[in-house]
Enzyme design. Structure first.
Site, PDB file in Angstrom:
ATOM      1  N   HIS A 129      88.481  14.731  38.212  1.00 20.01           N
ATOM      2  CA  HIS A 129      89.219  15.796  38.977  1.00 20.01           C
ATOM      3  C   HIS A 129      90.530  15.183  39.893  1.00 20.01           C
ATOM      4  O   HIS A 129      90.249  15.674  41.373  1.00 20.01           O
ATOM      5  CB  HIS A 129      88.299  16.387  39.906  1.00 20.01           C
ATOM      6  CG  HIS A 129      87.542  17.645  38.991  1.00 20.01           C
ATOM      7  ND1 HIS A 129      86.817  18.742  39.212  1.00 20.01           N
ATOM      8  CD2 HIS A 129      88.252  17.536  37.637  1.00 20.01           C
ATOM      9  CE1 HIS A 129      85.872  19.276  37.933  1.00 20.01           C
ATOM     10  NE2 HIS A 129      87.268  18.983  37.399  1.00 20.01           N
ATOM     11  N   ASN A 227      68.702  17.527  37.689  1.00 17.25           N
ATOM     12  CA  ASN A 227      69.320  18.297  38.758  1.00 17.25           C
ATOM     13  C   ASN A 227      68.725  18.899  39.892  1.00 17.25           C
ATOM     14  O   ASN A 227      67.373  19.266  39.017  1.00 17.25           O
ATOM     15  CB  ASN A 227      70.163  19.933  37.968  1.00 17.25           C
ATOM     16  CG  ASN A 227      71.279  20.458  38.687  1.00 17.25           C
ATOM     17  OD1 ASN A 227      70.362  20.635  39.936  1.00 17.25           O
ATOM     18  ND2 ASN A 227      72.593  20.818  38.585  1.00 17.25           N
TER      19      ASN A 227
HETATM   20  N1  APR Z   1      70.036  15.683  43.170  1.00 19.38           N
HETATM   21  C1  APR Z   1      70.955  16.043  41.837  1.00 19.38           C
HETATM   22  N2  APR Z   1      71.377  17.750  41.968  1.00 19.38           N
HETATM   23  C2  APR Z   1      71.696  17.870  43.162  1.00 19.38           C
HETATM   24  C3  APR Z   1      71.322  17.496  43.883  1.00 19.38           C
HETATM   25  C4  APR Z   1      70.717  16.087  43.970  1.00 19.38           C
HETATM   26  N3  APR Z   1      70.364  16.076  45.568  1.00 19.38           N
HETATM   27  N4  APR Z   1      71.556  18.720  45.158  1.00 19.38           N
HETATM   28  C5  APR Z   1      72.467  19.591  44.357  1.00 19.38           C
HETATM   29  N5  APR Z   1      72.285  19.138  43.236  1.00 19.38           N
HETATM   30  C6  APR Z   1      72.941  20.182  42.526  1.00 19.38           C
HETATM   31  C7  APR Z   1      72.500  21.968  42.783  1.00 19.38           C
HETATM   32  O1  APR Z   1      71.716  22.243  41.880  1.00 19.38           O
HETATM   33  C8  APR Z   1      73.798  22.172  41.918  1.00 19.38           C
HETATM   34  O2  APR Z   1      73.514  22.376  40.034  1.00 19.38           O
HETATM   35  O3  APR Z   1      74.795  19.741  42.577  1.00 19.38           O
HETATM   36  C9  APR Z   1      74.939  20.975  41.524  1.00 19.38           C
HETATM   37  C10 APR Z   1      76.103  21.078  42.625  1.00 19.38           C
HETATM   38  O4  APR Z   1      76.914  22.330  42.366  1.00 19.38           O
HETATM   39  P1  APR Z   1      78.554  22.901  42.576  1.00 19.38           P
HETATM   40  O5  APR Z   1      78.364  22.696  43.578  1.00 19.38           O
HETATM   41  O6  APR Z   1      78.566  23.732  41.981  1.00 19.38           O
HETATM   42  O7  APR Z   1      79.569  21.201  42.295  1.00 19.38           O
HETATM   43  P2  APR Z   1      79.694  20.577  41.227  1.00 19.38           P
HETATM   44  O8  APR Z   1      79.042  21.127  40.217  1.00 19.38           O
HETATM   45  O9  APR Z   1      80.311  19.735  40.926  1.00 19.38           O
HETATM   46  O10 APR Z   1      80.962  21.507  40.830  1.00 19.38           O
HETATM   47  C11 APR Z   1      82.139  21.149  39.925  1.00 19.38           C
HETATM   48  O11 APR Z   1      83.907  22.825  41.471  1.00 19.38           O
HETATM   49  O12 APR Z   1      84.566  23.629  42.965  1.00 19.38           O
HETATM   50  C12 APR Z   1      85.440  22.952  41.388  1.00 19.38           C
HETATM   51  O13 APR Z   1      86.448  21.011  41.886  1.00 19.38           O
HETATM   52  C13 APR Z   1      85.690  20.824  41.973  1.00 19.38           C
HETATM   53  O14 APR Z   1      84.339  19.482  41.103  1.00 19.38           O
HETATM   54  C14 APR Z   1      83.851  21.014  41.446  1.00 19.38           C
HETATM   55  C15 APR Z   1      83.943  21.508  40.037  1.00 19.38           C
END
Ligand code: APR
Length: 256
Positions: A129, A227
């Site tokens: 990204h 996660n």
């Molecule tokens: N350890 C493991 N997992 C965690 C932790 C932690 N300390 N803290 C939060 N999480 C998990 C949450 O439960 C959630 O499932 O991380 C995930 C974060 O999810 P999102 O905020 O949706 O992030 P991501 O999956 O990276 O989003 C994907 O969406 O907005 C777009 O382009 C952006 O790259 C991003 C993409």
């Protein structure tokens, strides 16, 4: 959980190729807000409201204010123990898995634009990204299509300008509705041909990244998720471990 961690460790020990996909959760312990978790909303906006070409076209200043806020937050953050473990693995620090070379080939695909994996020294990294520290020309001038680095915090004037043509600059990140760069998609798909695929800290809902674990499984990889919560990937993987990446990955590293 110990049995599950031991199982993953055994699979990694027998592997020649390990691929790790990361999302915002891996940087949560560093203080970078996730997109969909608590603190993920900026003002009243969801990422889907701002991270699109339409949103930028309508109100570039608003979108830049969001990015400026995120840049300021990230600038004060350091890689955490999870980034460090992955960086060590990517440097082939755990020898002995492959009698042929004595090395484990590790590939890291991240959806994160914070560059914390880079700062931790991760090798063989694909930032599918992009990076929040890179800009490109919104108007698409030829020189400005190649992203340039801009680490100023705060940015002087919003929105910033393209140094080549004076038009609007945009964050060189992939927005909703935009395609991944060809070479990134190719590298990510190549990396699904692995023995073990770990998906770490991603809500597993944004494609094409969310499809990679399924593709790895289809090709016979052992798949595992780390996660805090259940995700749509949890029931598809061989092992799902609930916990913080910054806790679980160091424990896994200790078992290797
Ligand atoms: N350890 C493991 N997992 C965690 C932790 C932690 N300390 N803290 C939060 N999480 C998990 C949450 O439960 C959630 O499932 O991380 C995930 C974060 O999810 P999102 O905020 O949706 O992030 P991501 O999956 O990276 O989003 C994907 O969406 O907005 C777009 O382009 C952006 O790259 C991003 C993409």
């Amino acid at each position: 959980m110990n049995d599950e961690l031991t199982l993953i460790a055994e699979r990694i020990t027998g592997a020649r190729r390990l691929t790790i996909l990361t999302g915002a959760g891996i940087s949560a312990a560093s203080g970078v807000p996730t997109f969909r978790g608590e603190g993920g909303l900026w003002r009243q906006y969801r990422p889907e409201d701002l991270a699109t070409p339409d949103a930028f076209g309508r109100d570039p200043r608003l979108v830049w204010e969001w990015y400026a806020w995120r840049r300021e937050t990230i600038a004060g953050c350091q890689p955490n123990a999870a980034h460090d473990v992955i960086a060590r693995w990517s440097a082939g620090v755990r020898p002995g898995s492959d009698p042929g070379t004595g090395r484990l080939k590790v590939g890291v695909i991240t959806q994160n634009v914070d560059d914390l994996h880079l700062r931790a020294g991760t090798r063989n990294l694909v930032r599918i990204h992009g990076s929040i520290w890179e800009l490109s020309c919104w108007d698409g001038c030829p020189a400005g299509t190649t992203p340039w680095r801009d680490e100023r915090v705060p940015l002087a004037d919003l929105p910033p300008r393209c140094p080549h043509c004076g038009g609007l600059a945009r964050p060189a990140v992939v927005w909703f509705g935009e395609a991944l760069r060809d070479e990134h998609l190719r590298a990510a798909l190549d990396a699904t041909a692995c023995d073990v695929f770990l998906t770490v800290g991603t809500s597993a809902i944004v494609y094409p990244a969310a499809g990679l674990v399924h593709e790895a499984r289809r090709q016979g990889a052992f798949t595992a998720e780390i996660n805090l919560e259940e995700t749509p990937a949890s029931t598809a993987v061989d092992v799902a471990i609930h916990g913080g990446a910054e806790v679980i990955l160091p424990r896994l590293a200790d078992l290797l």
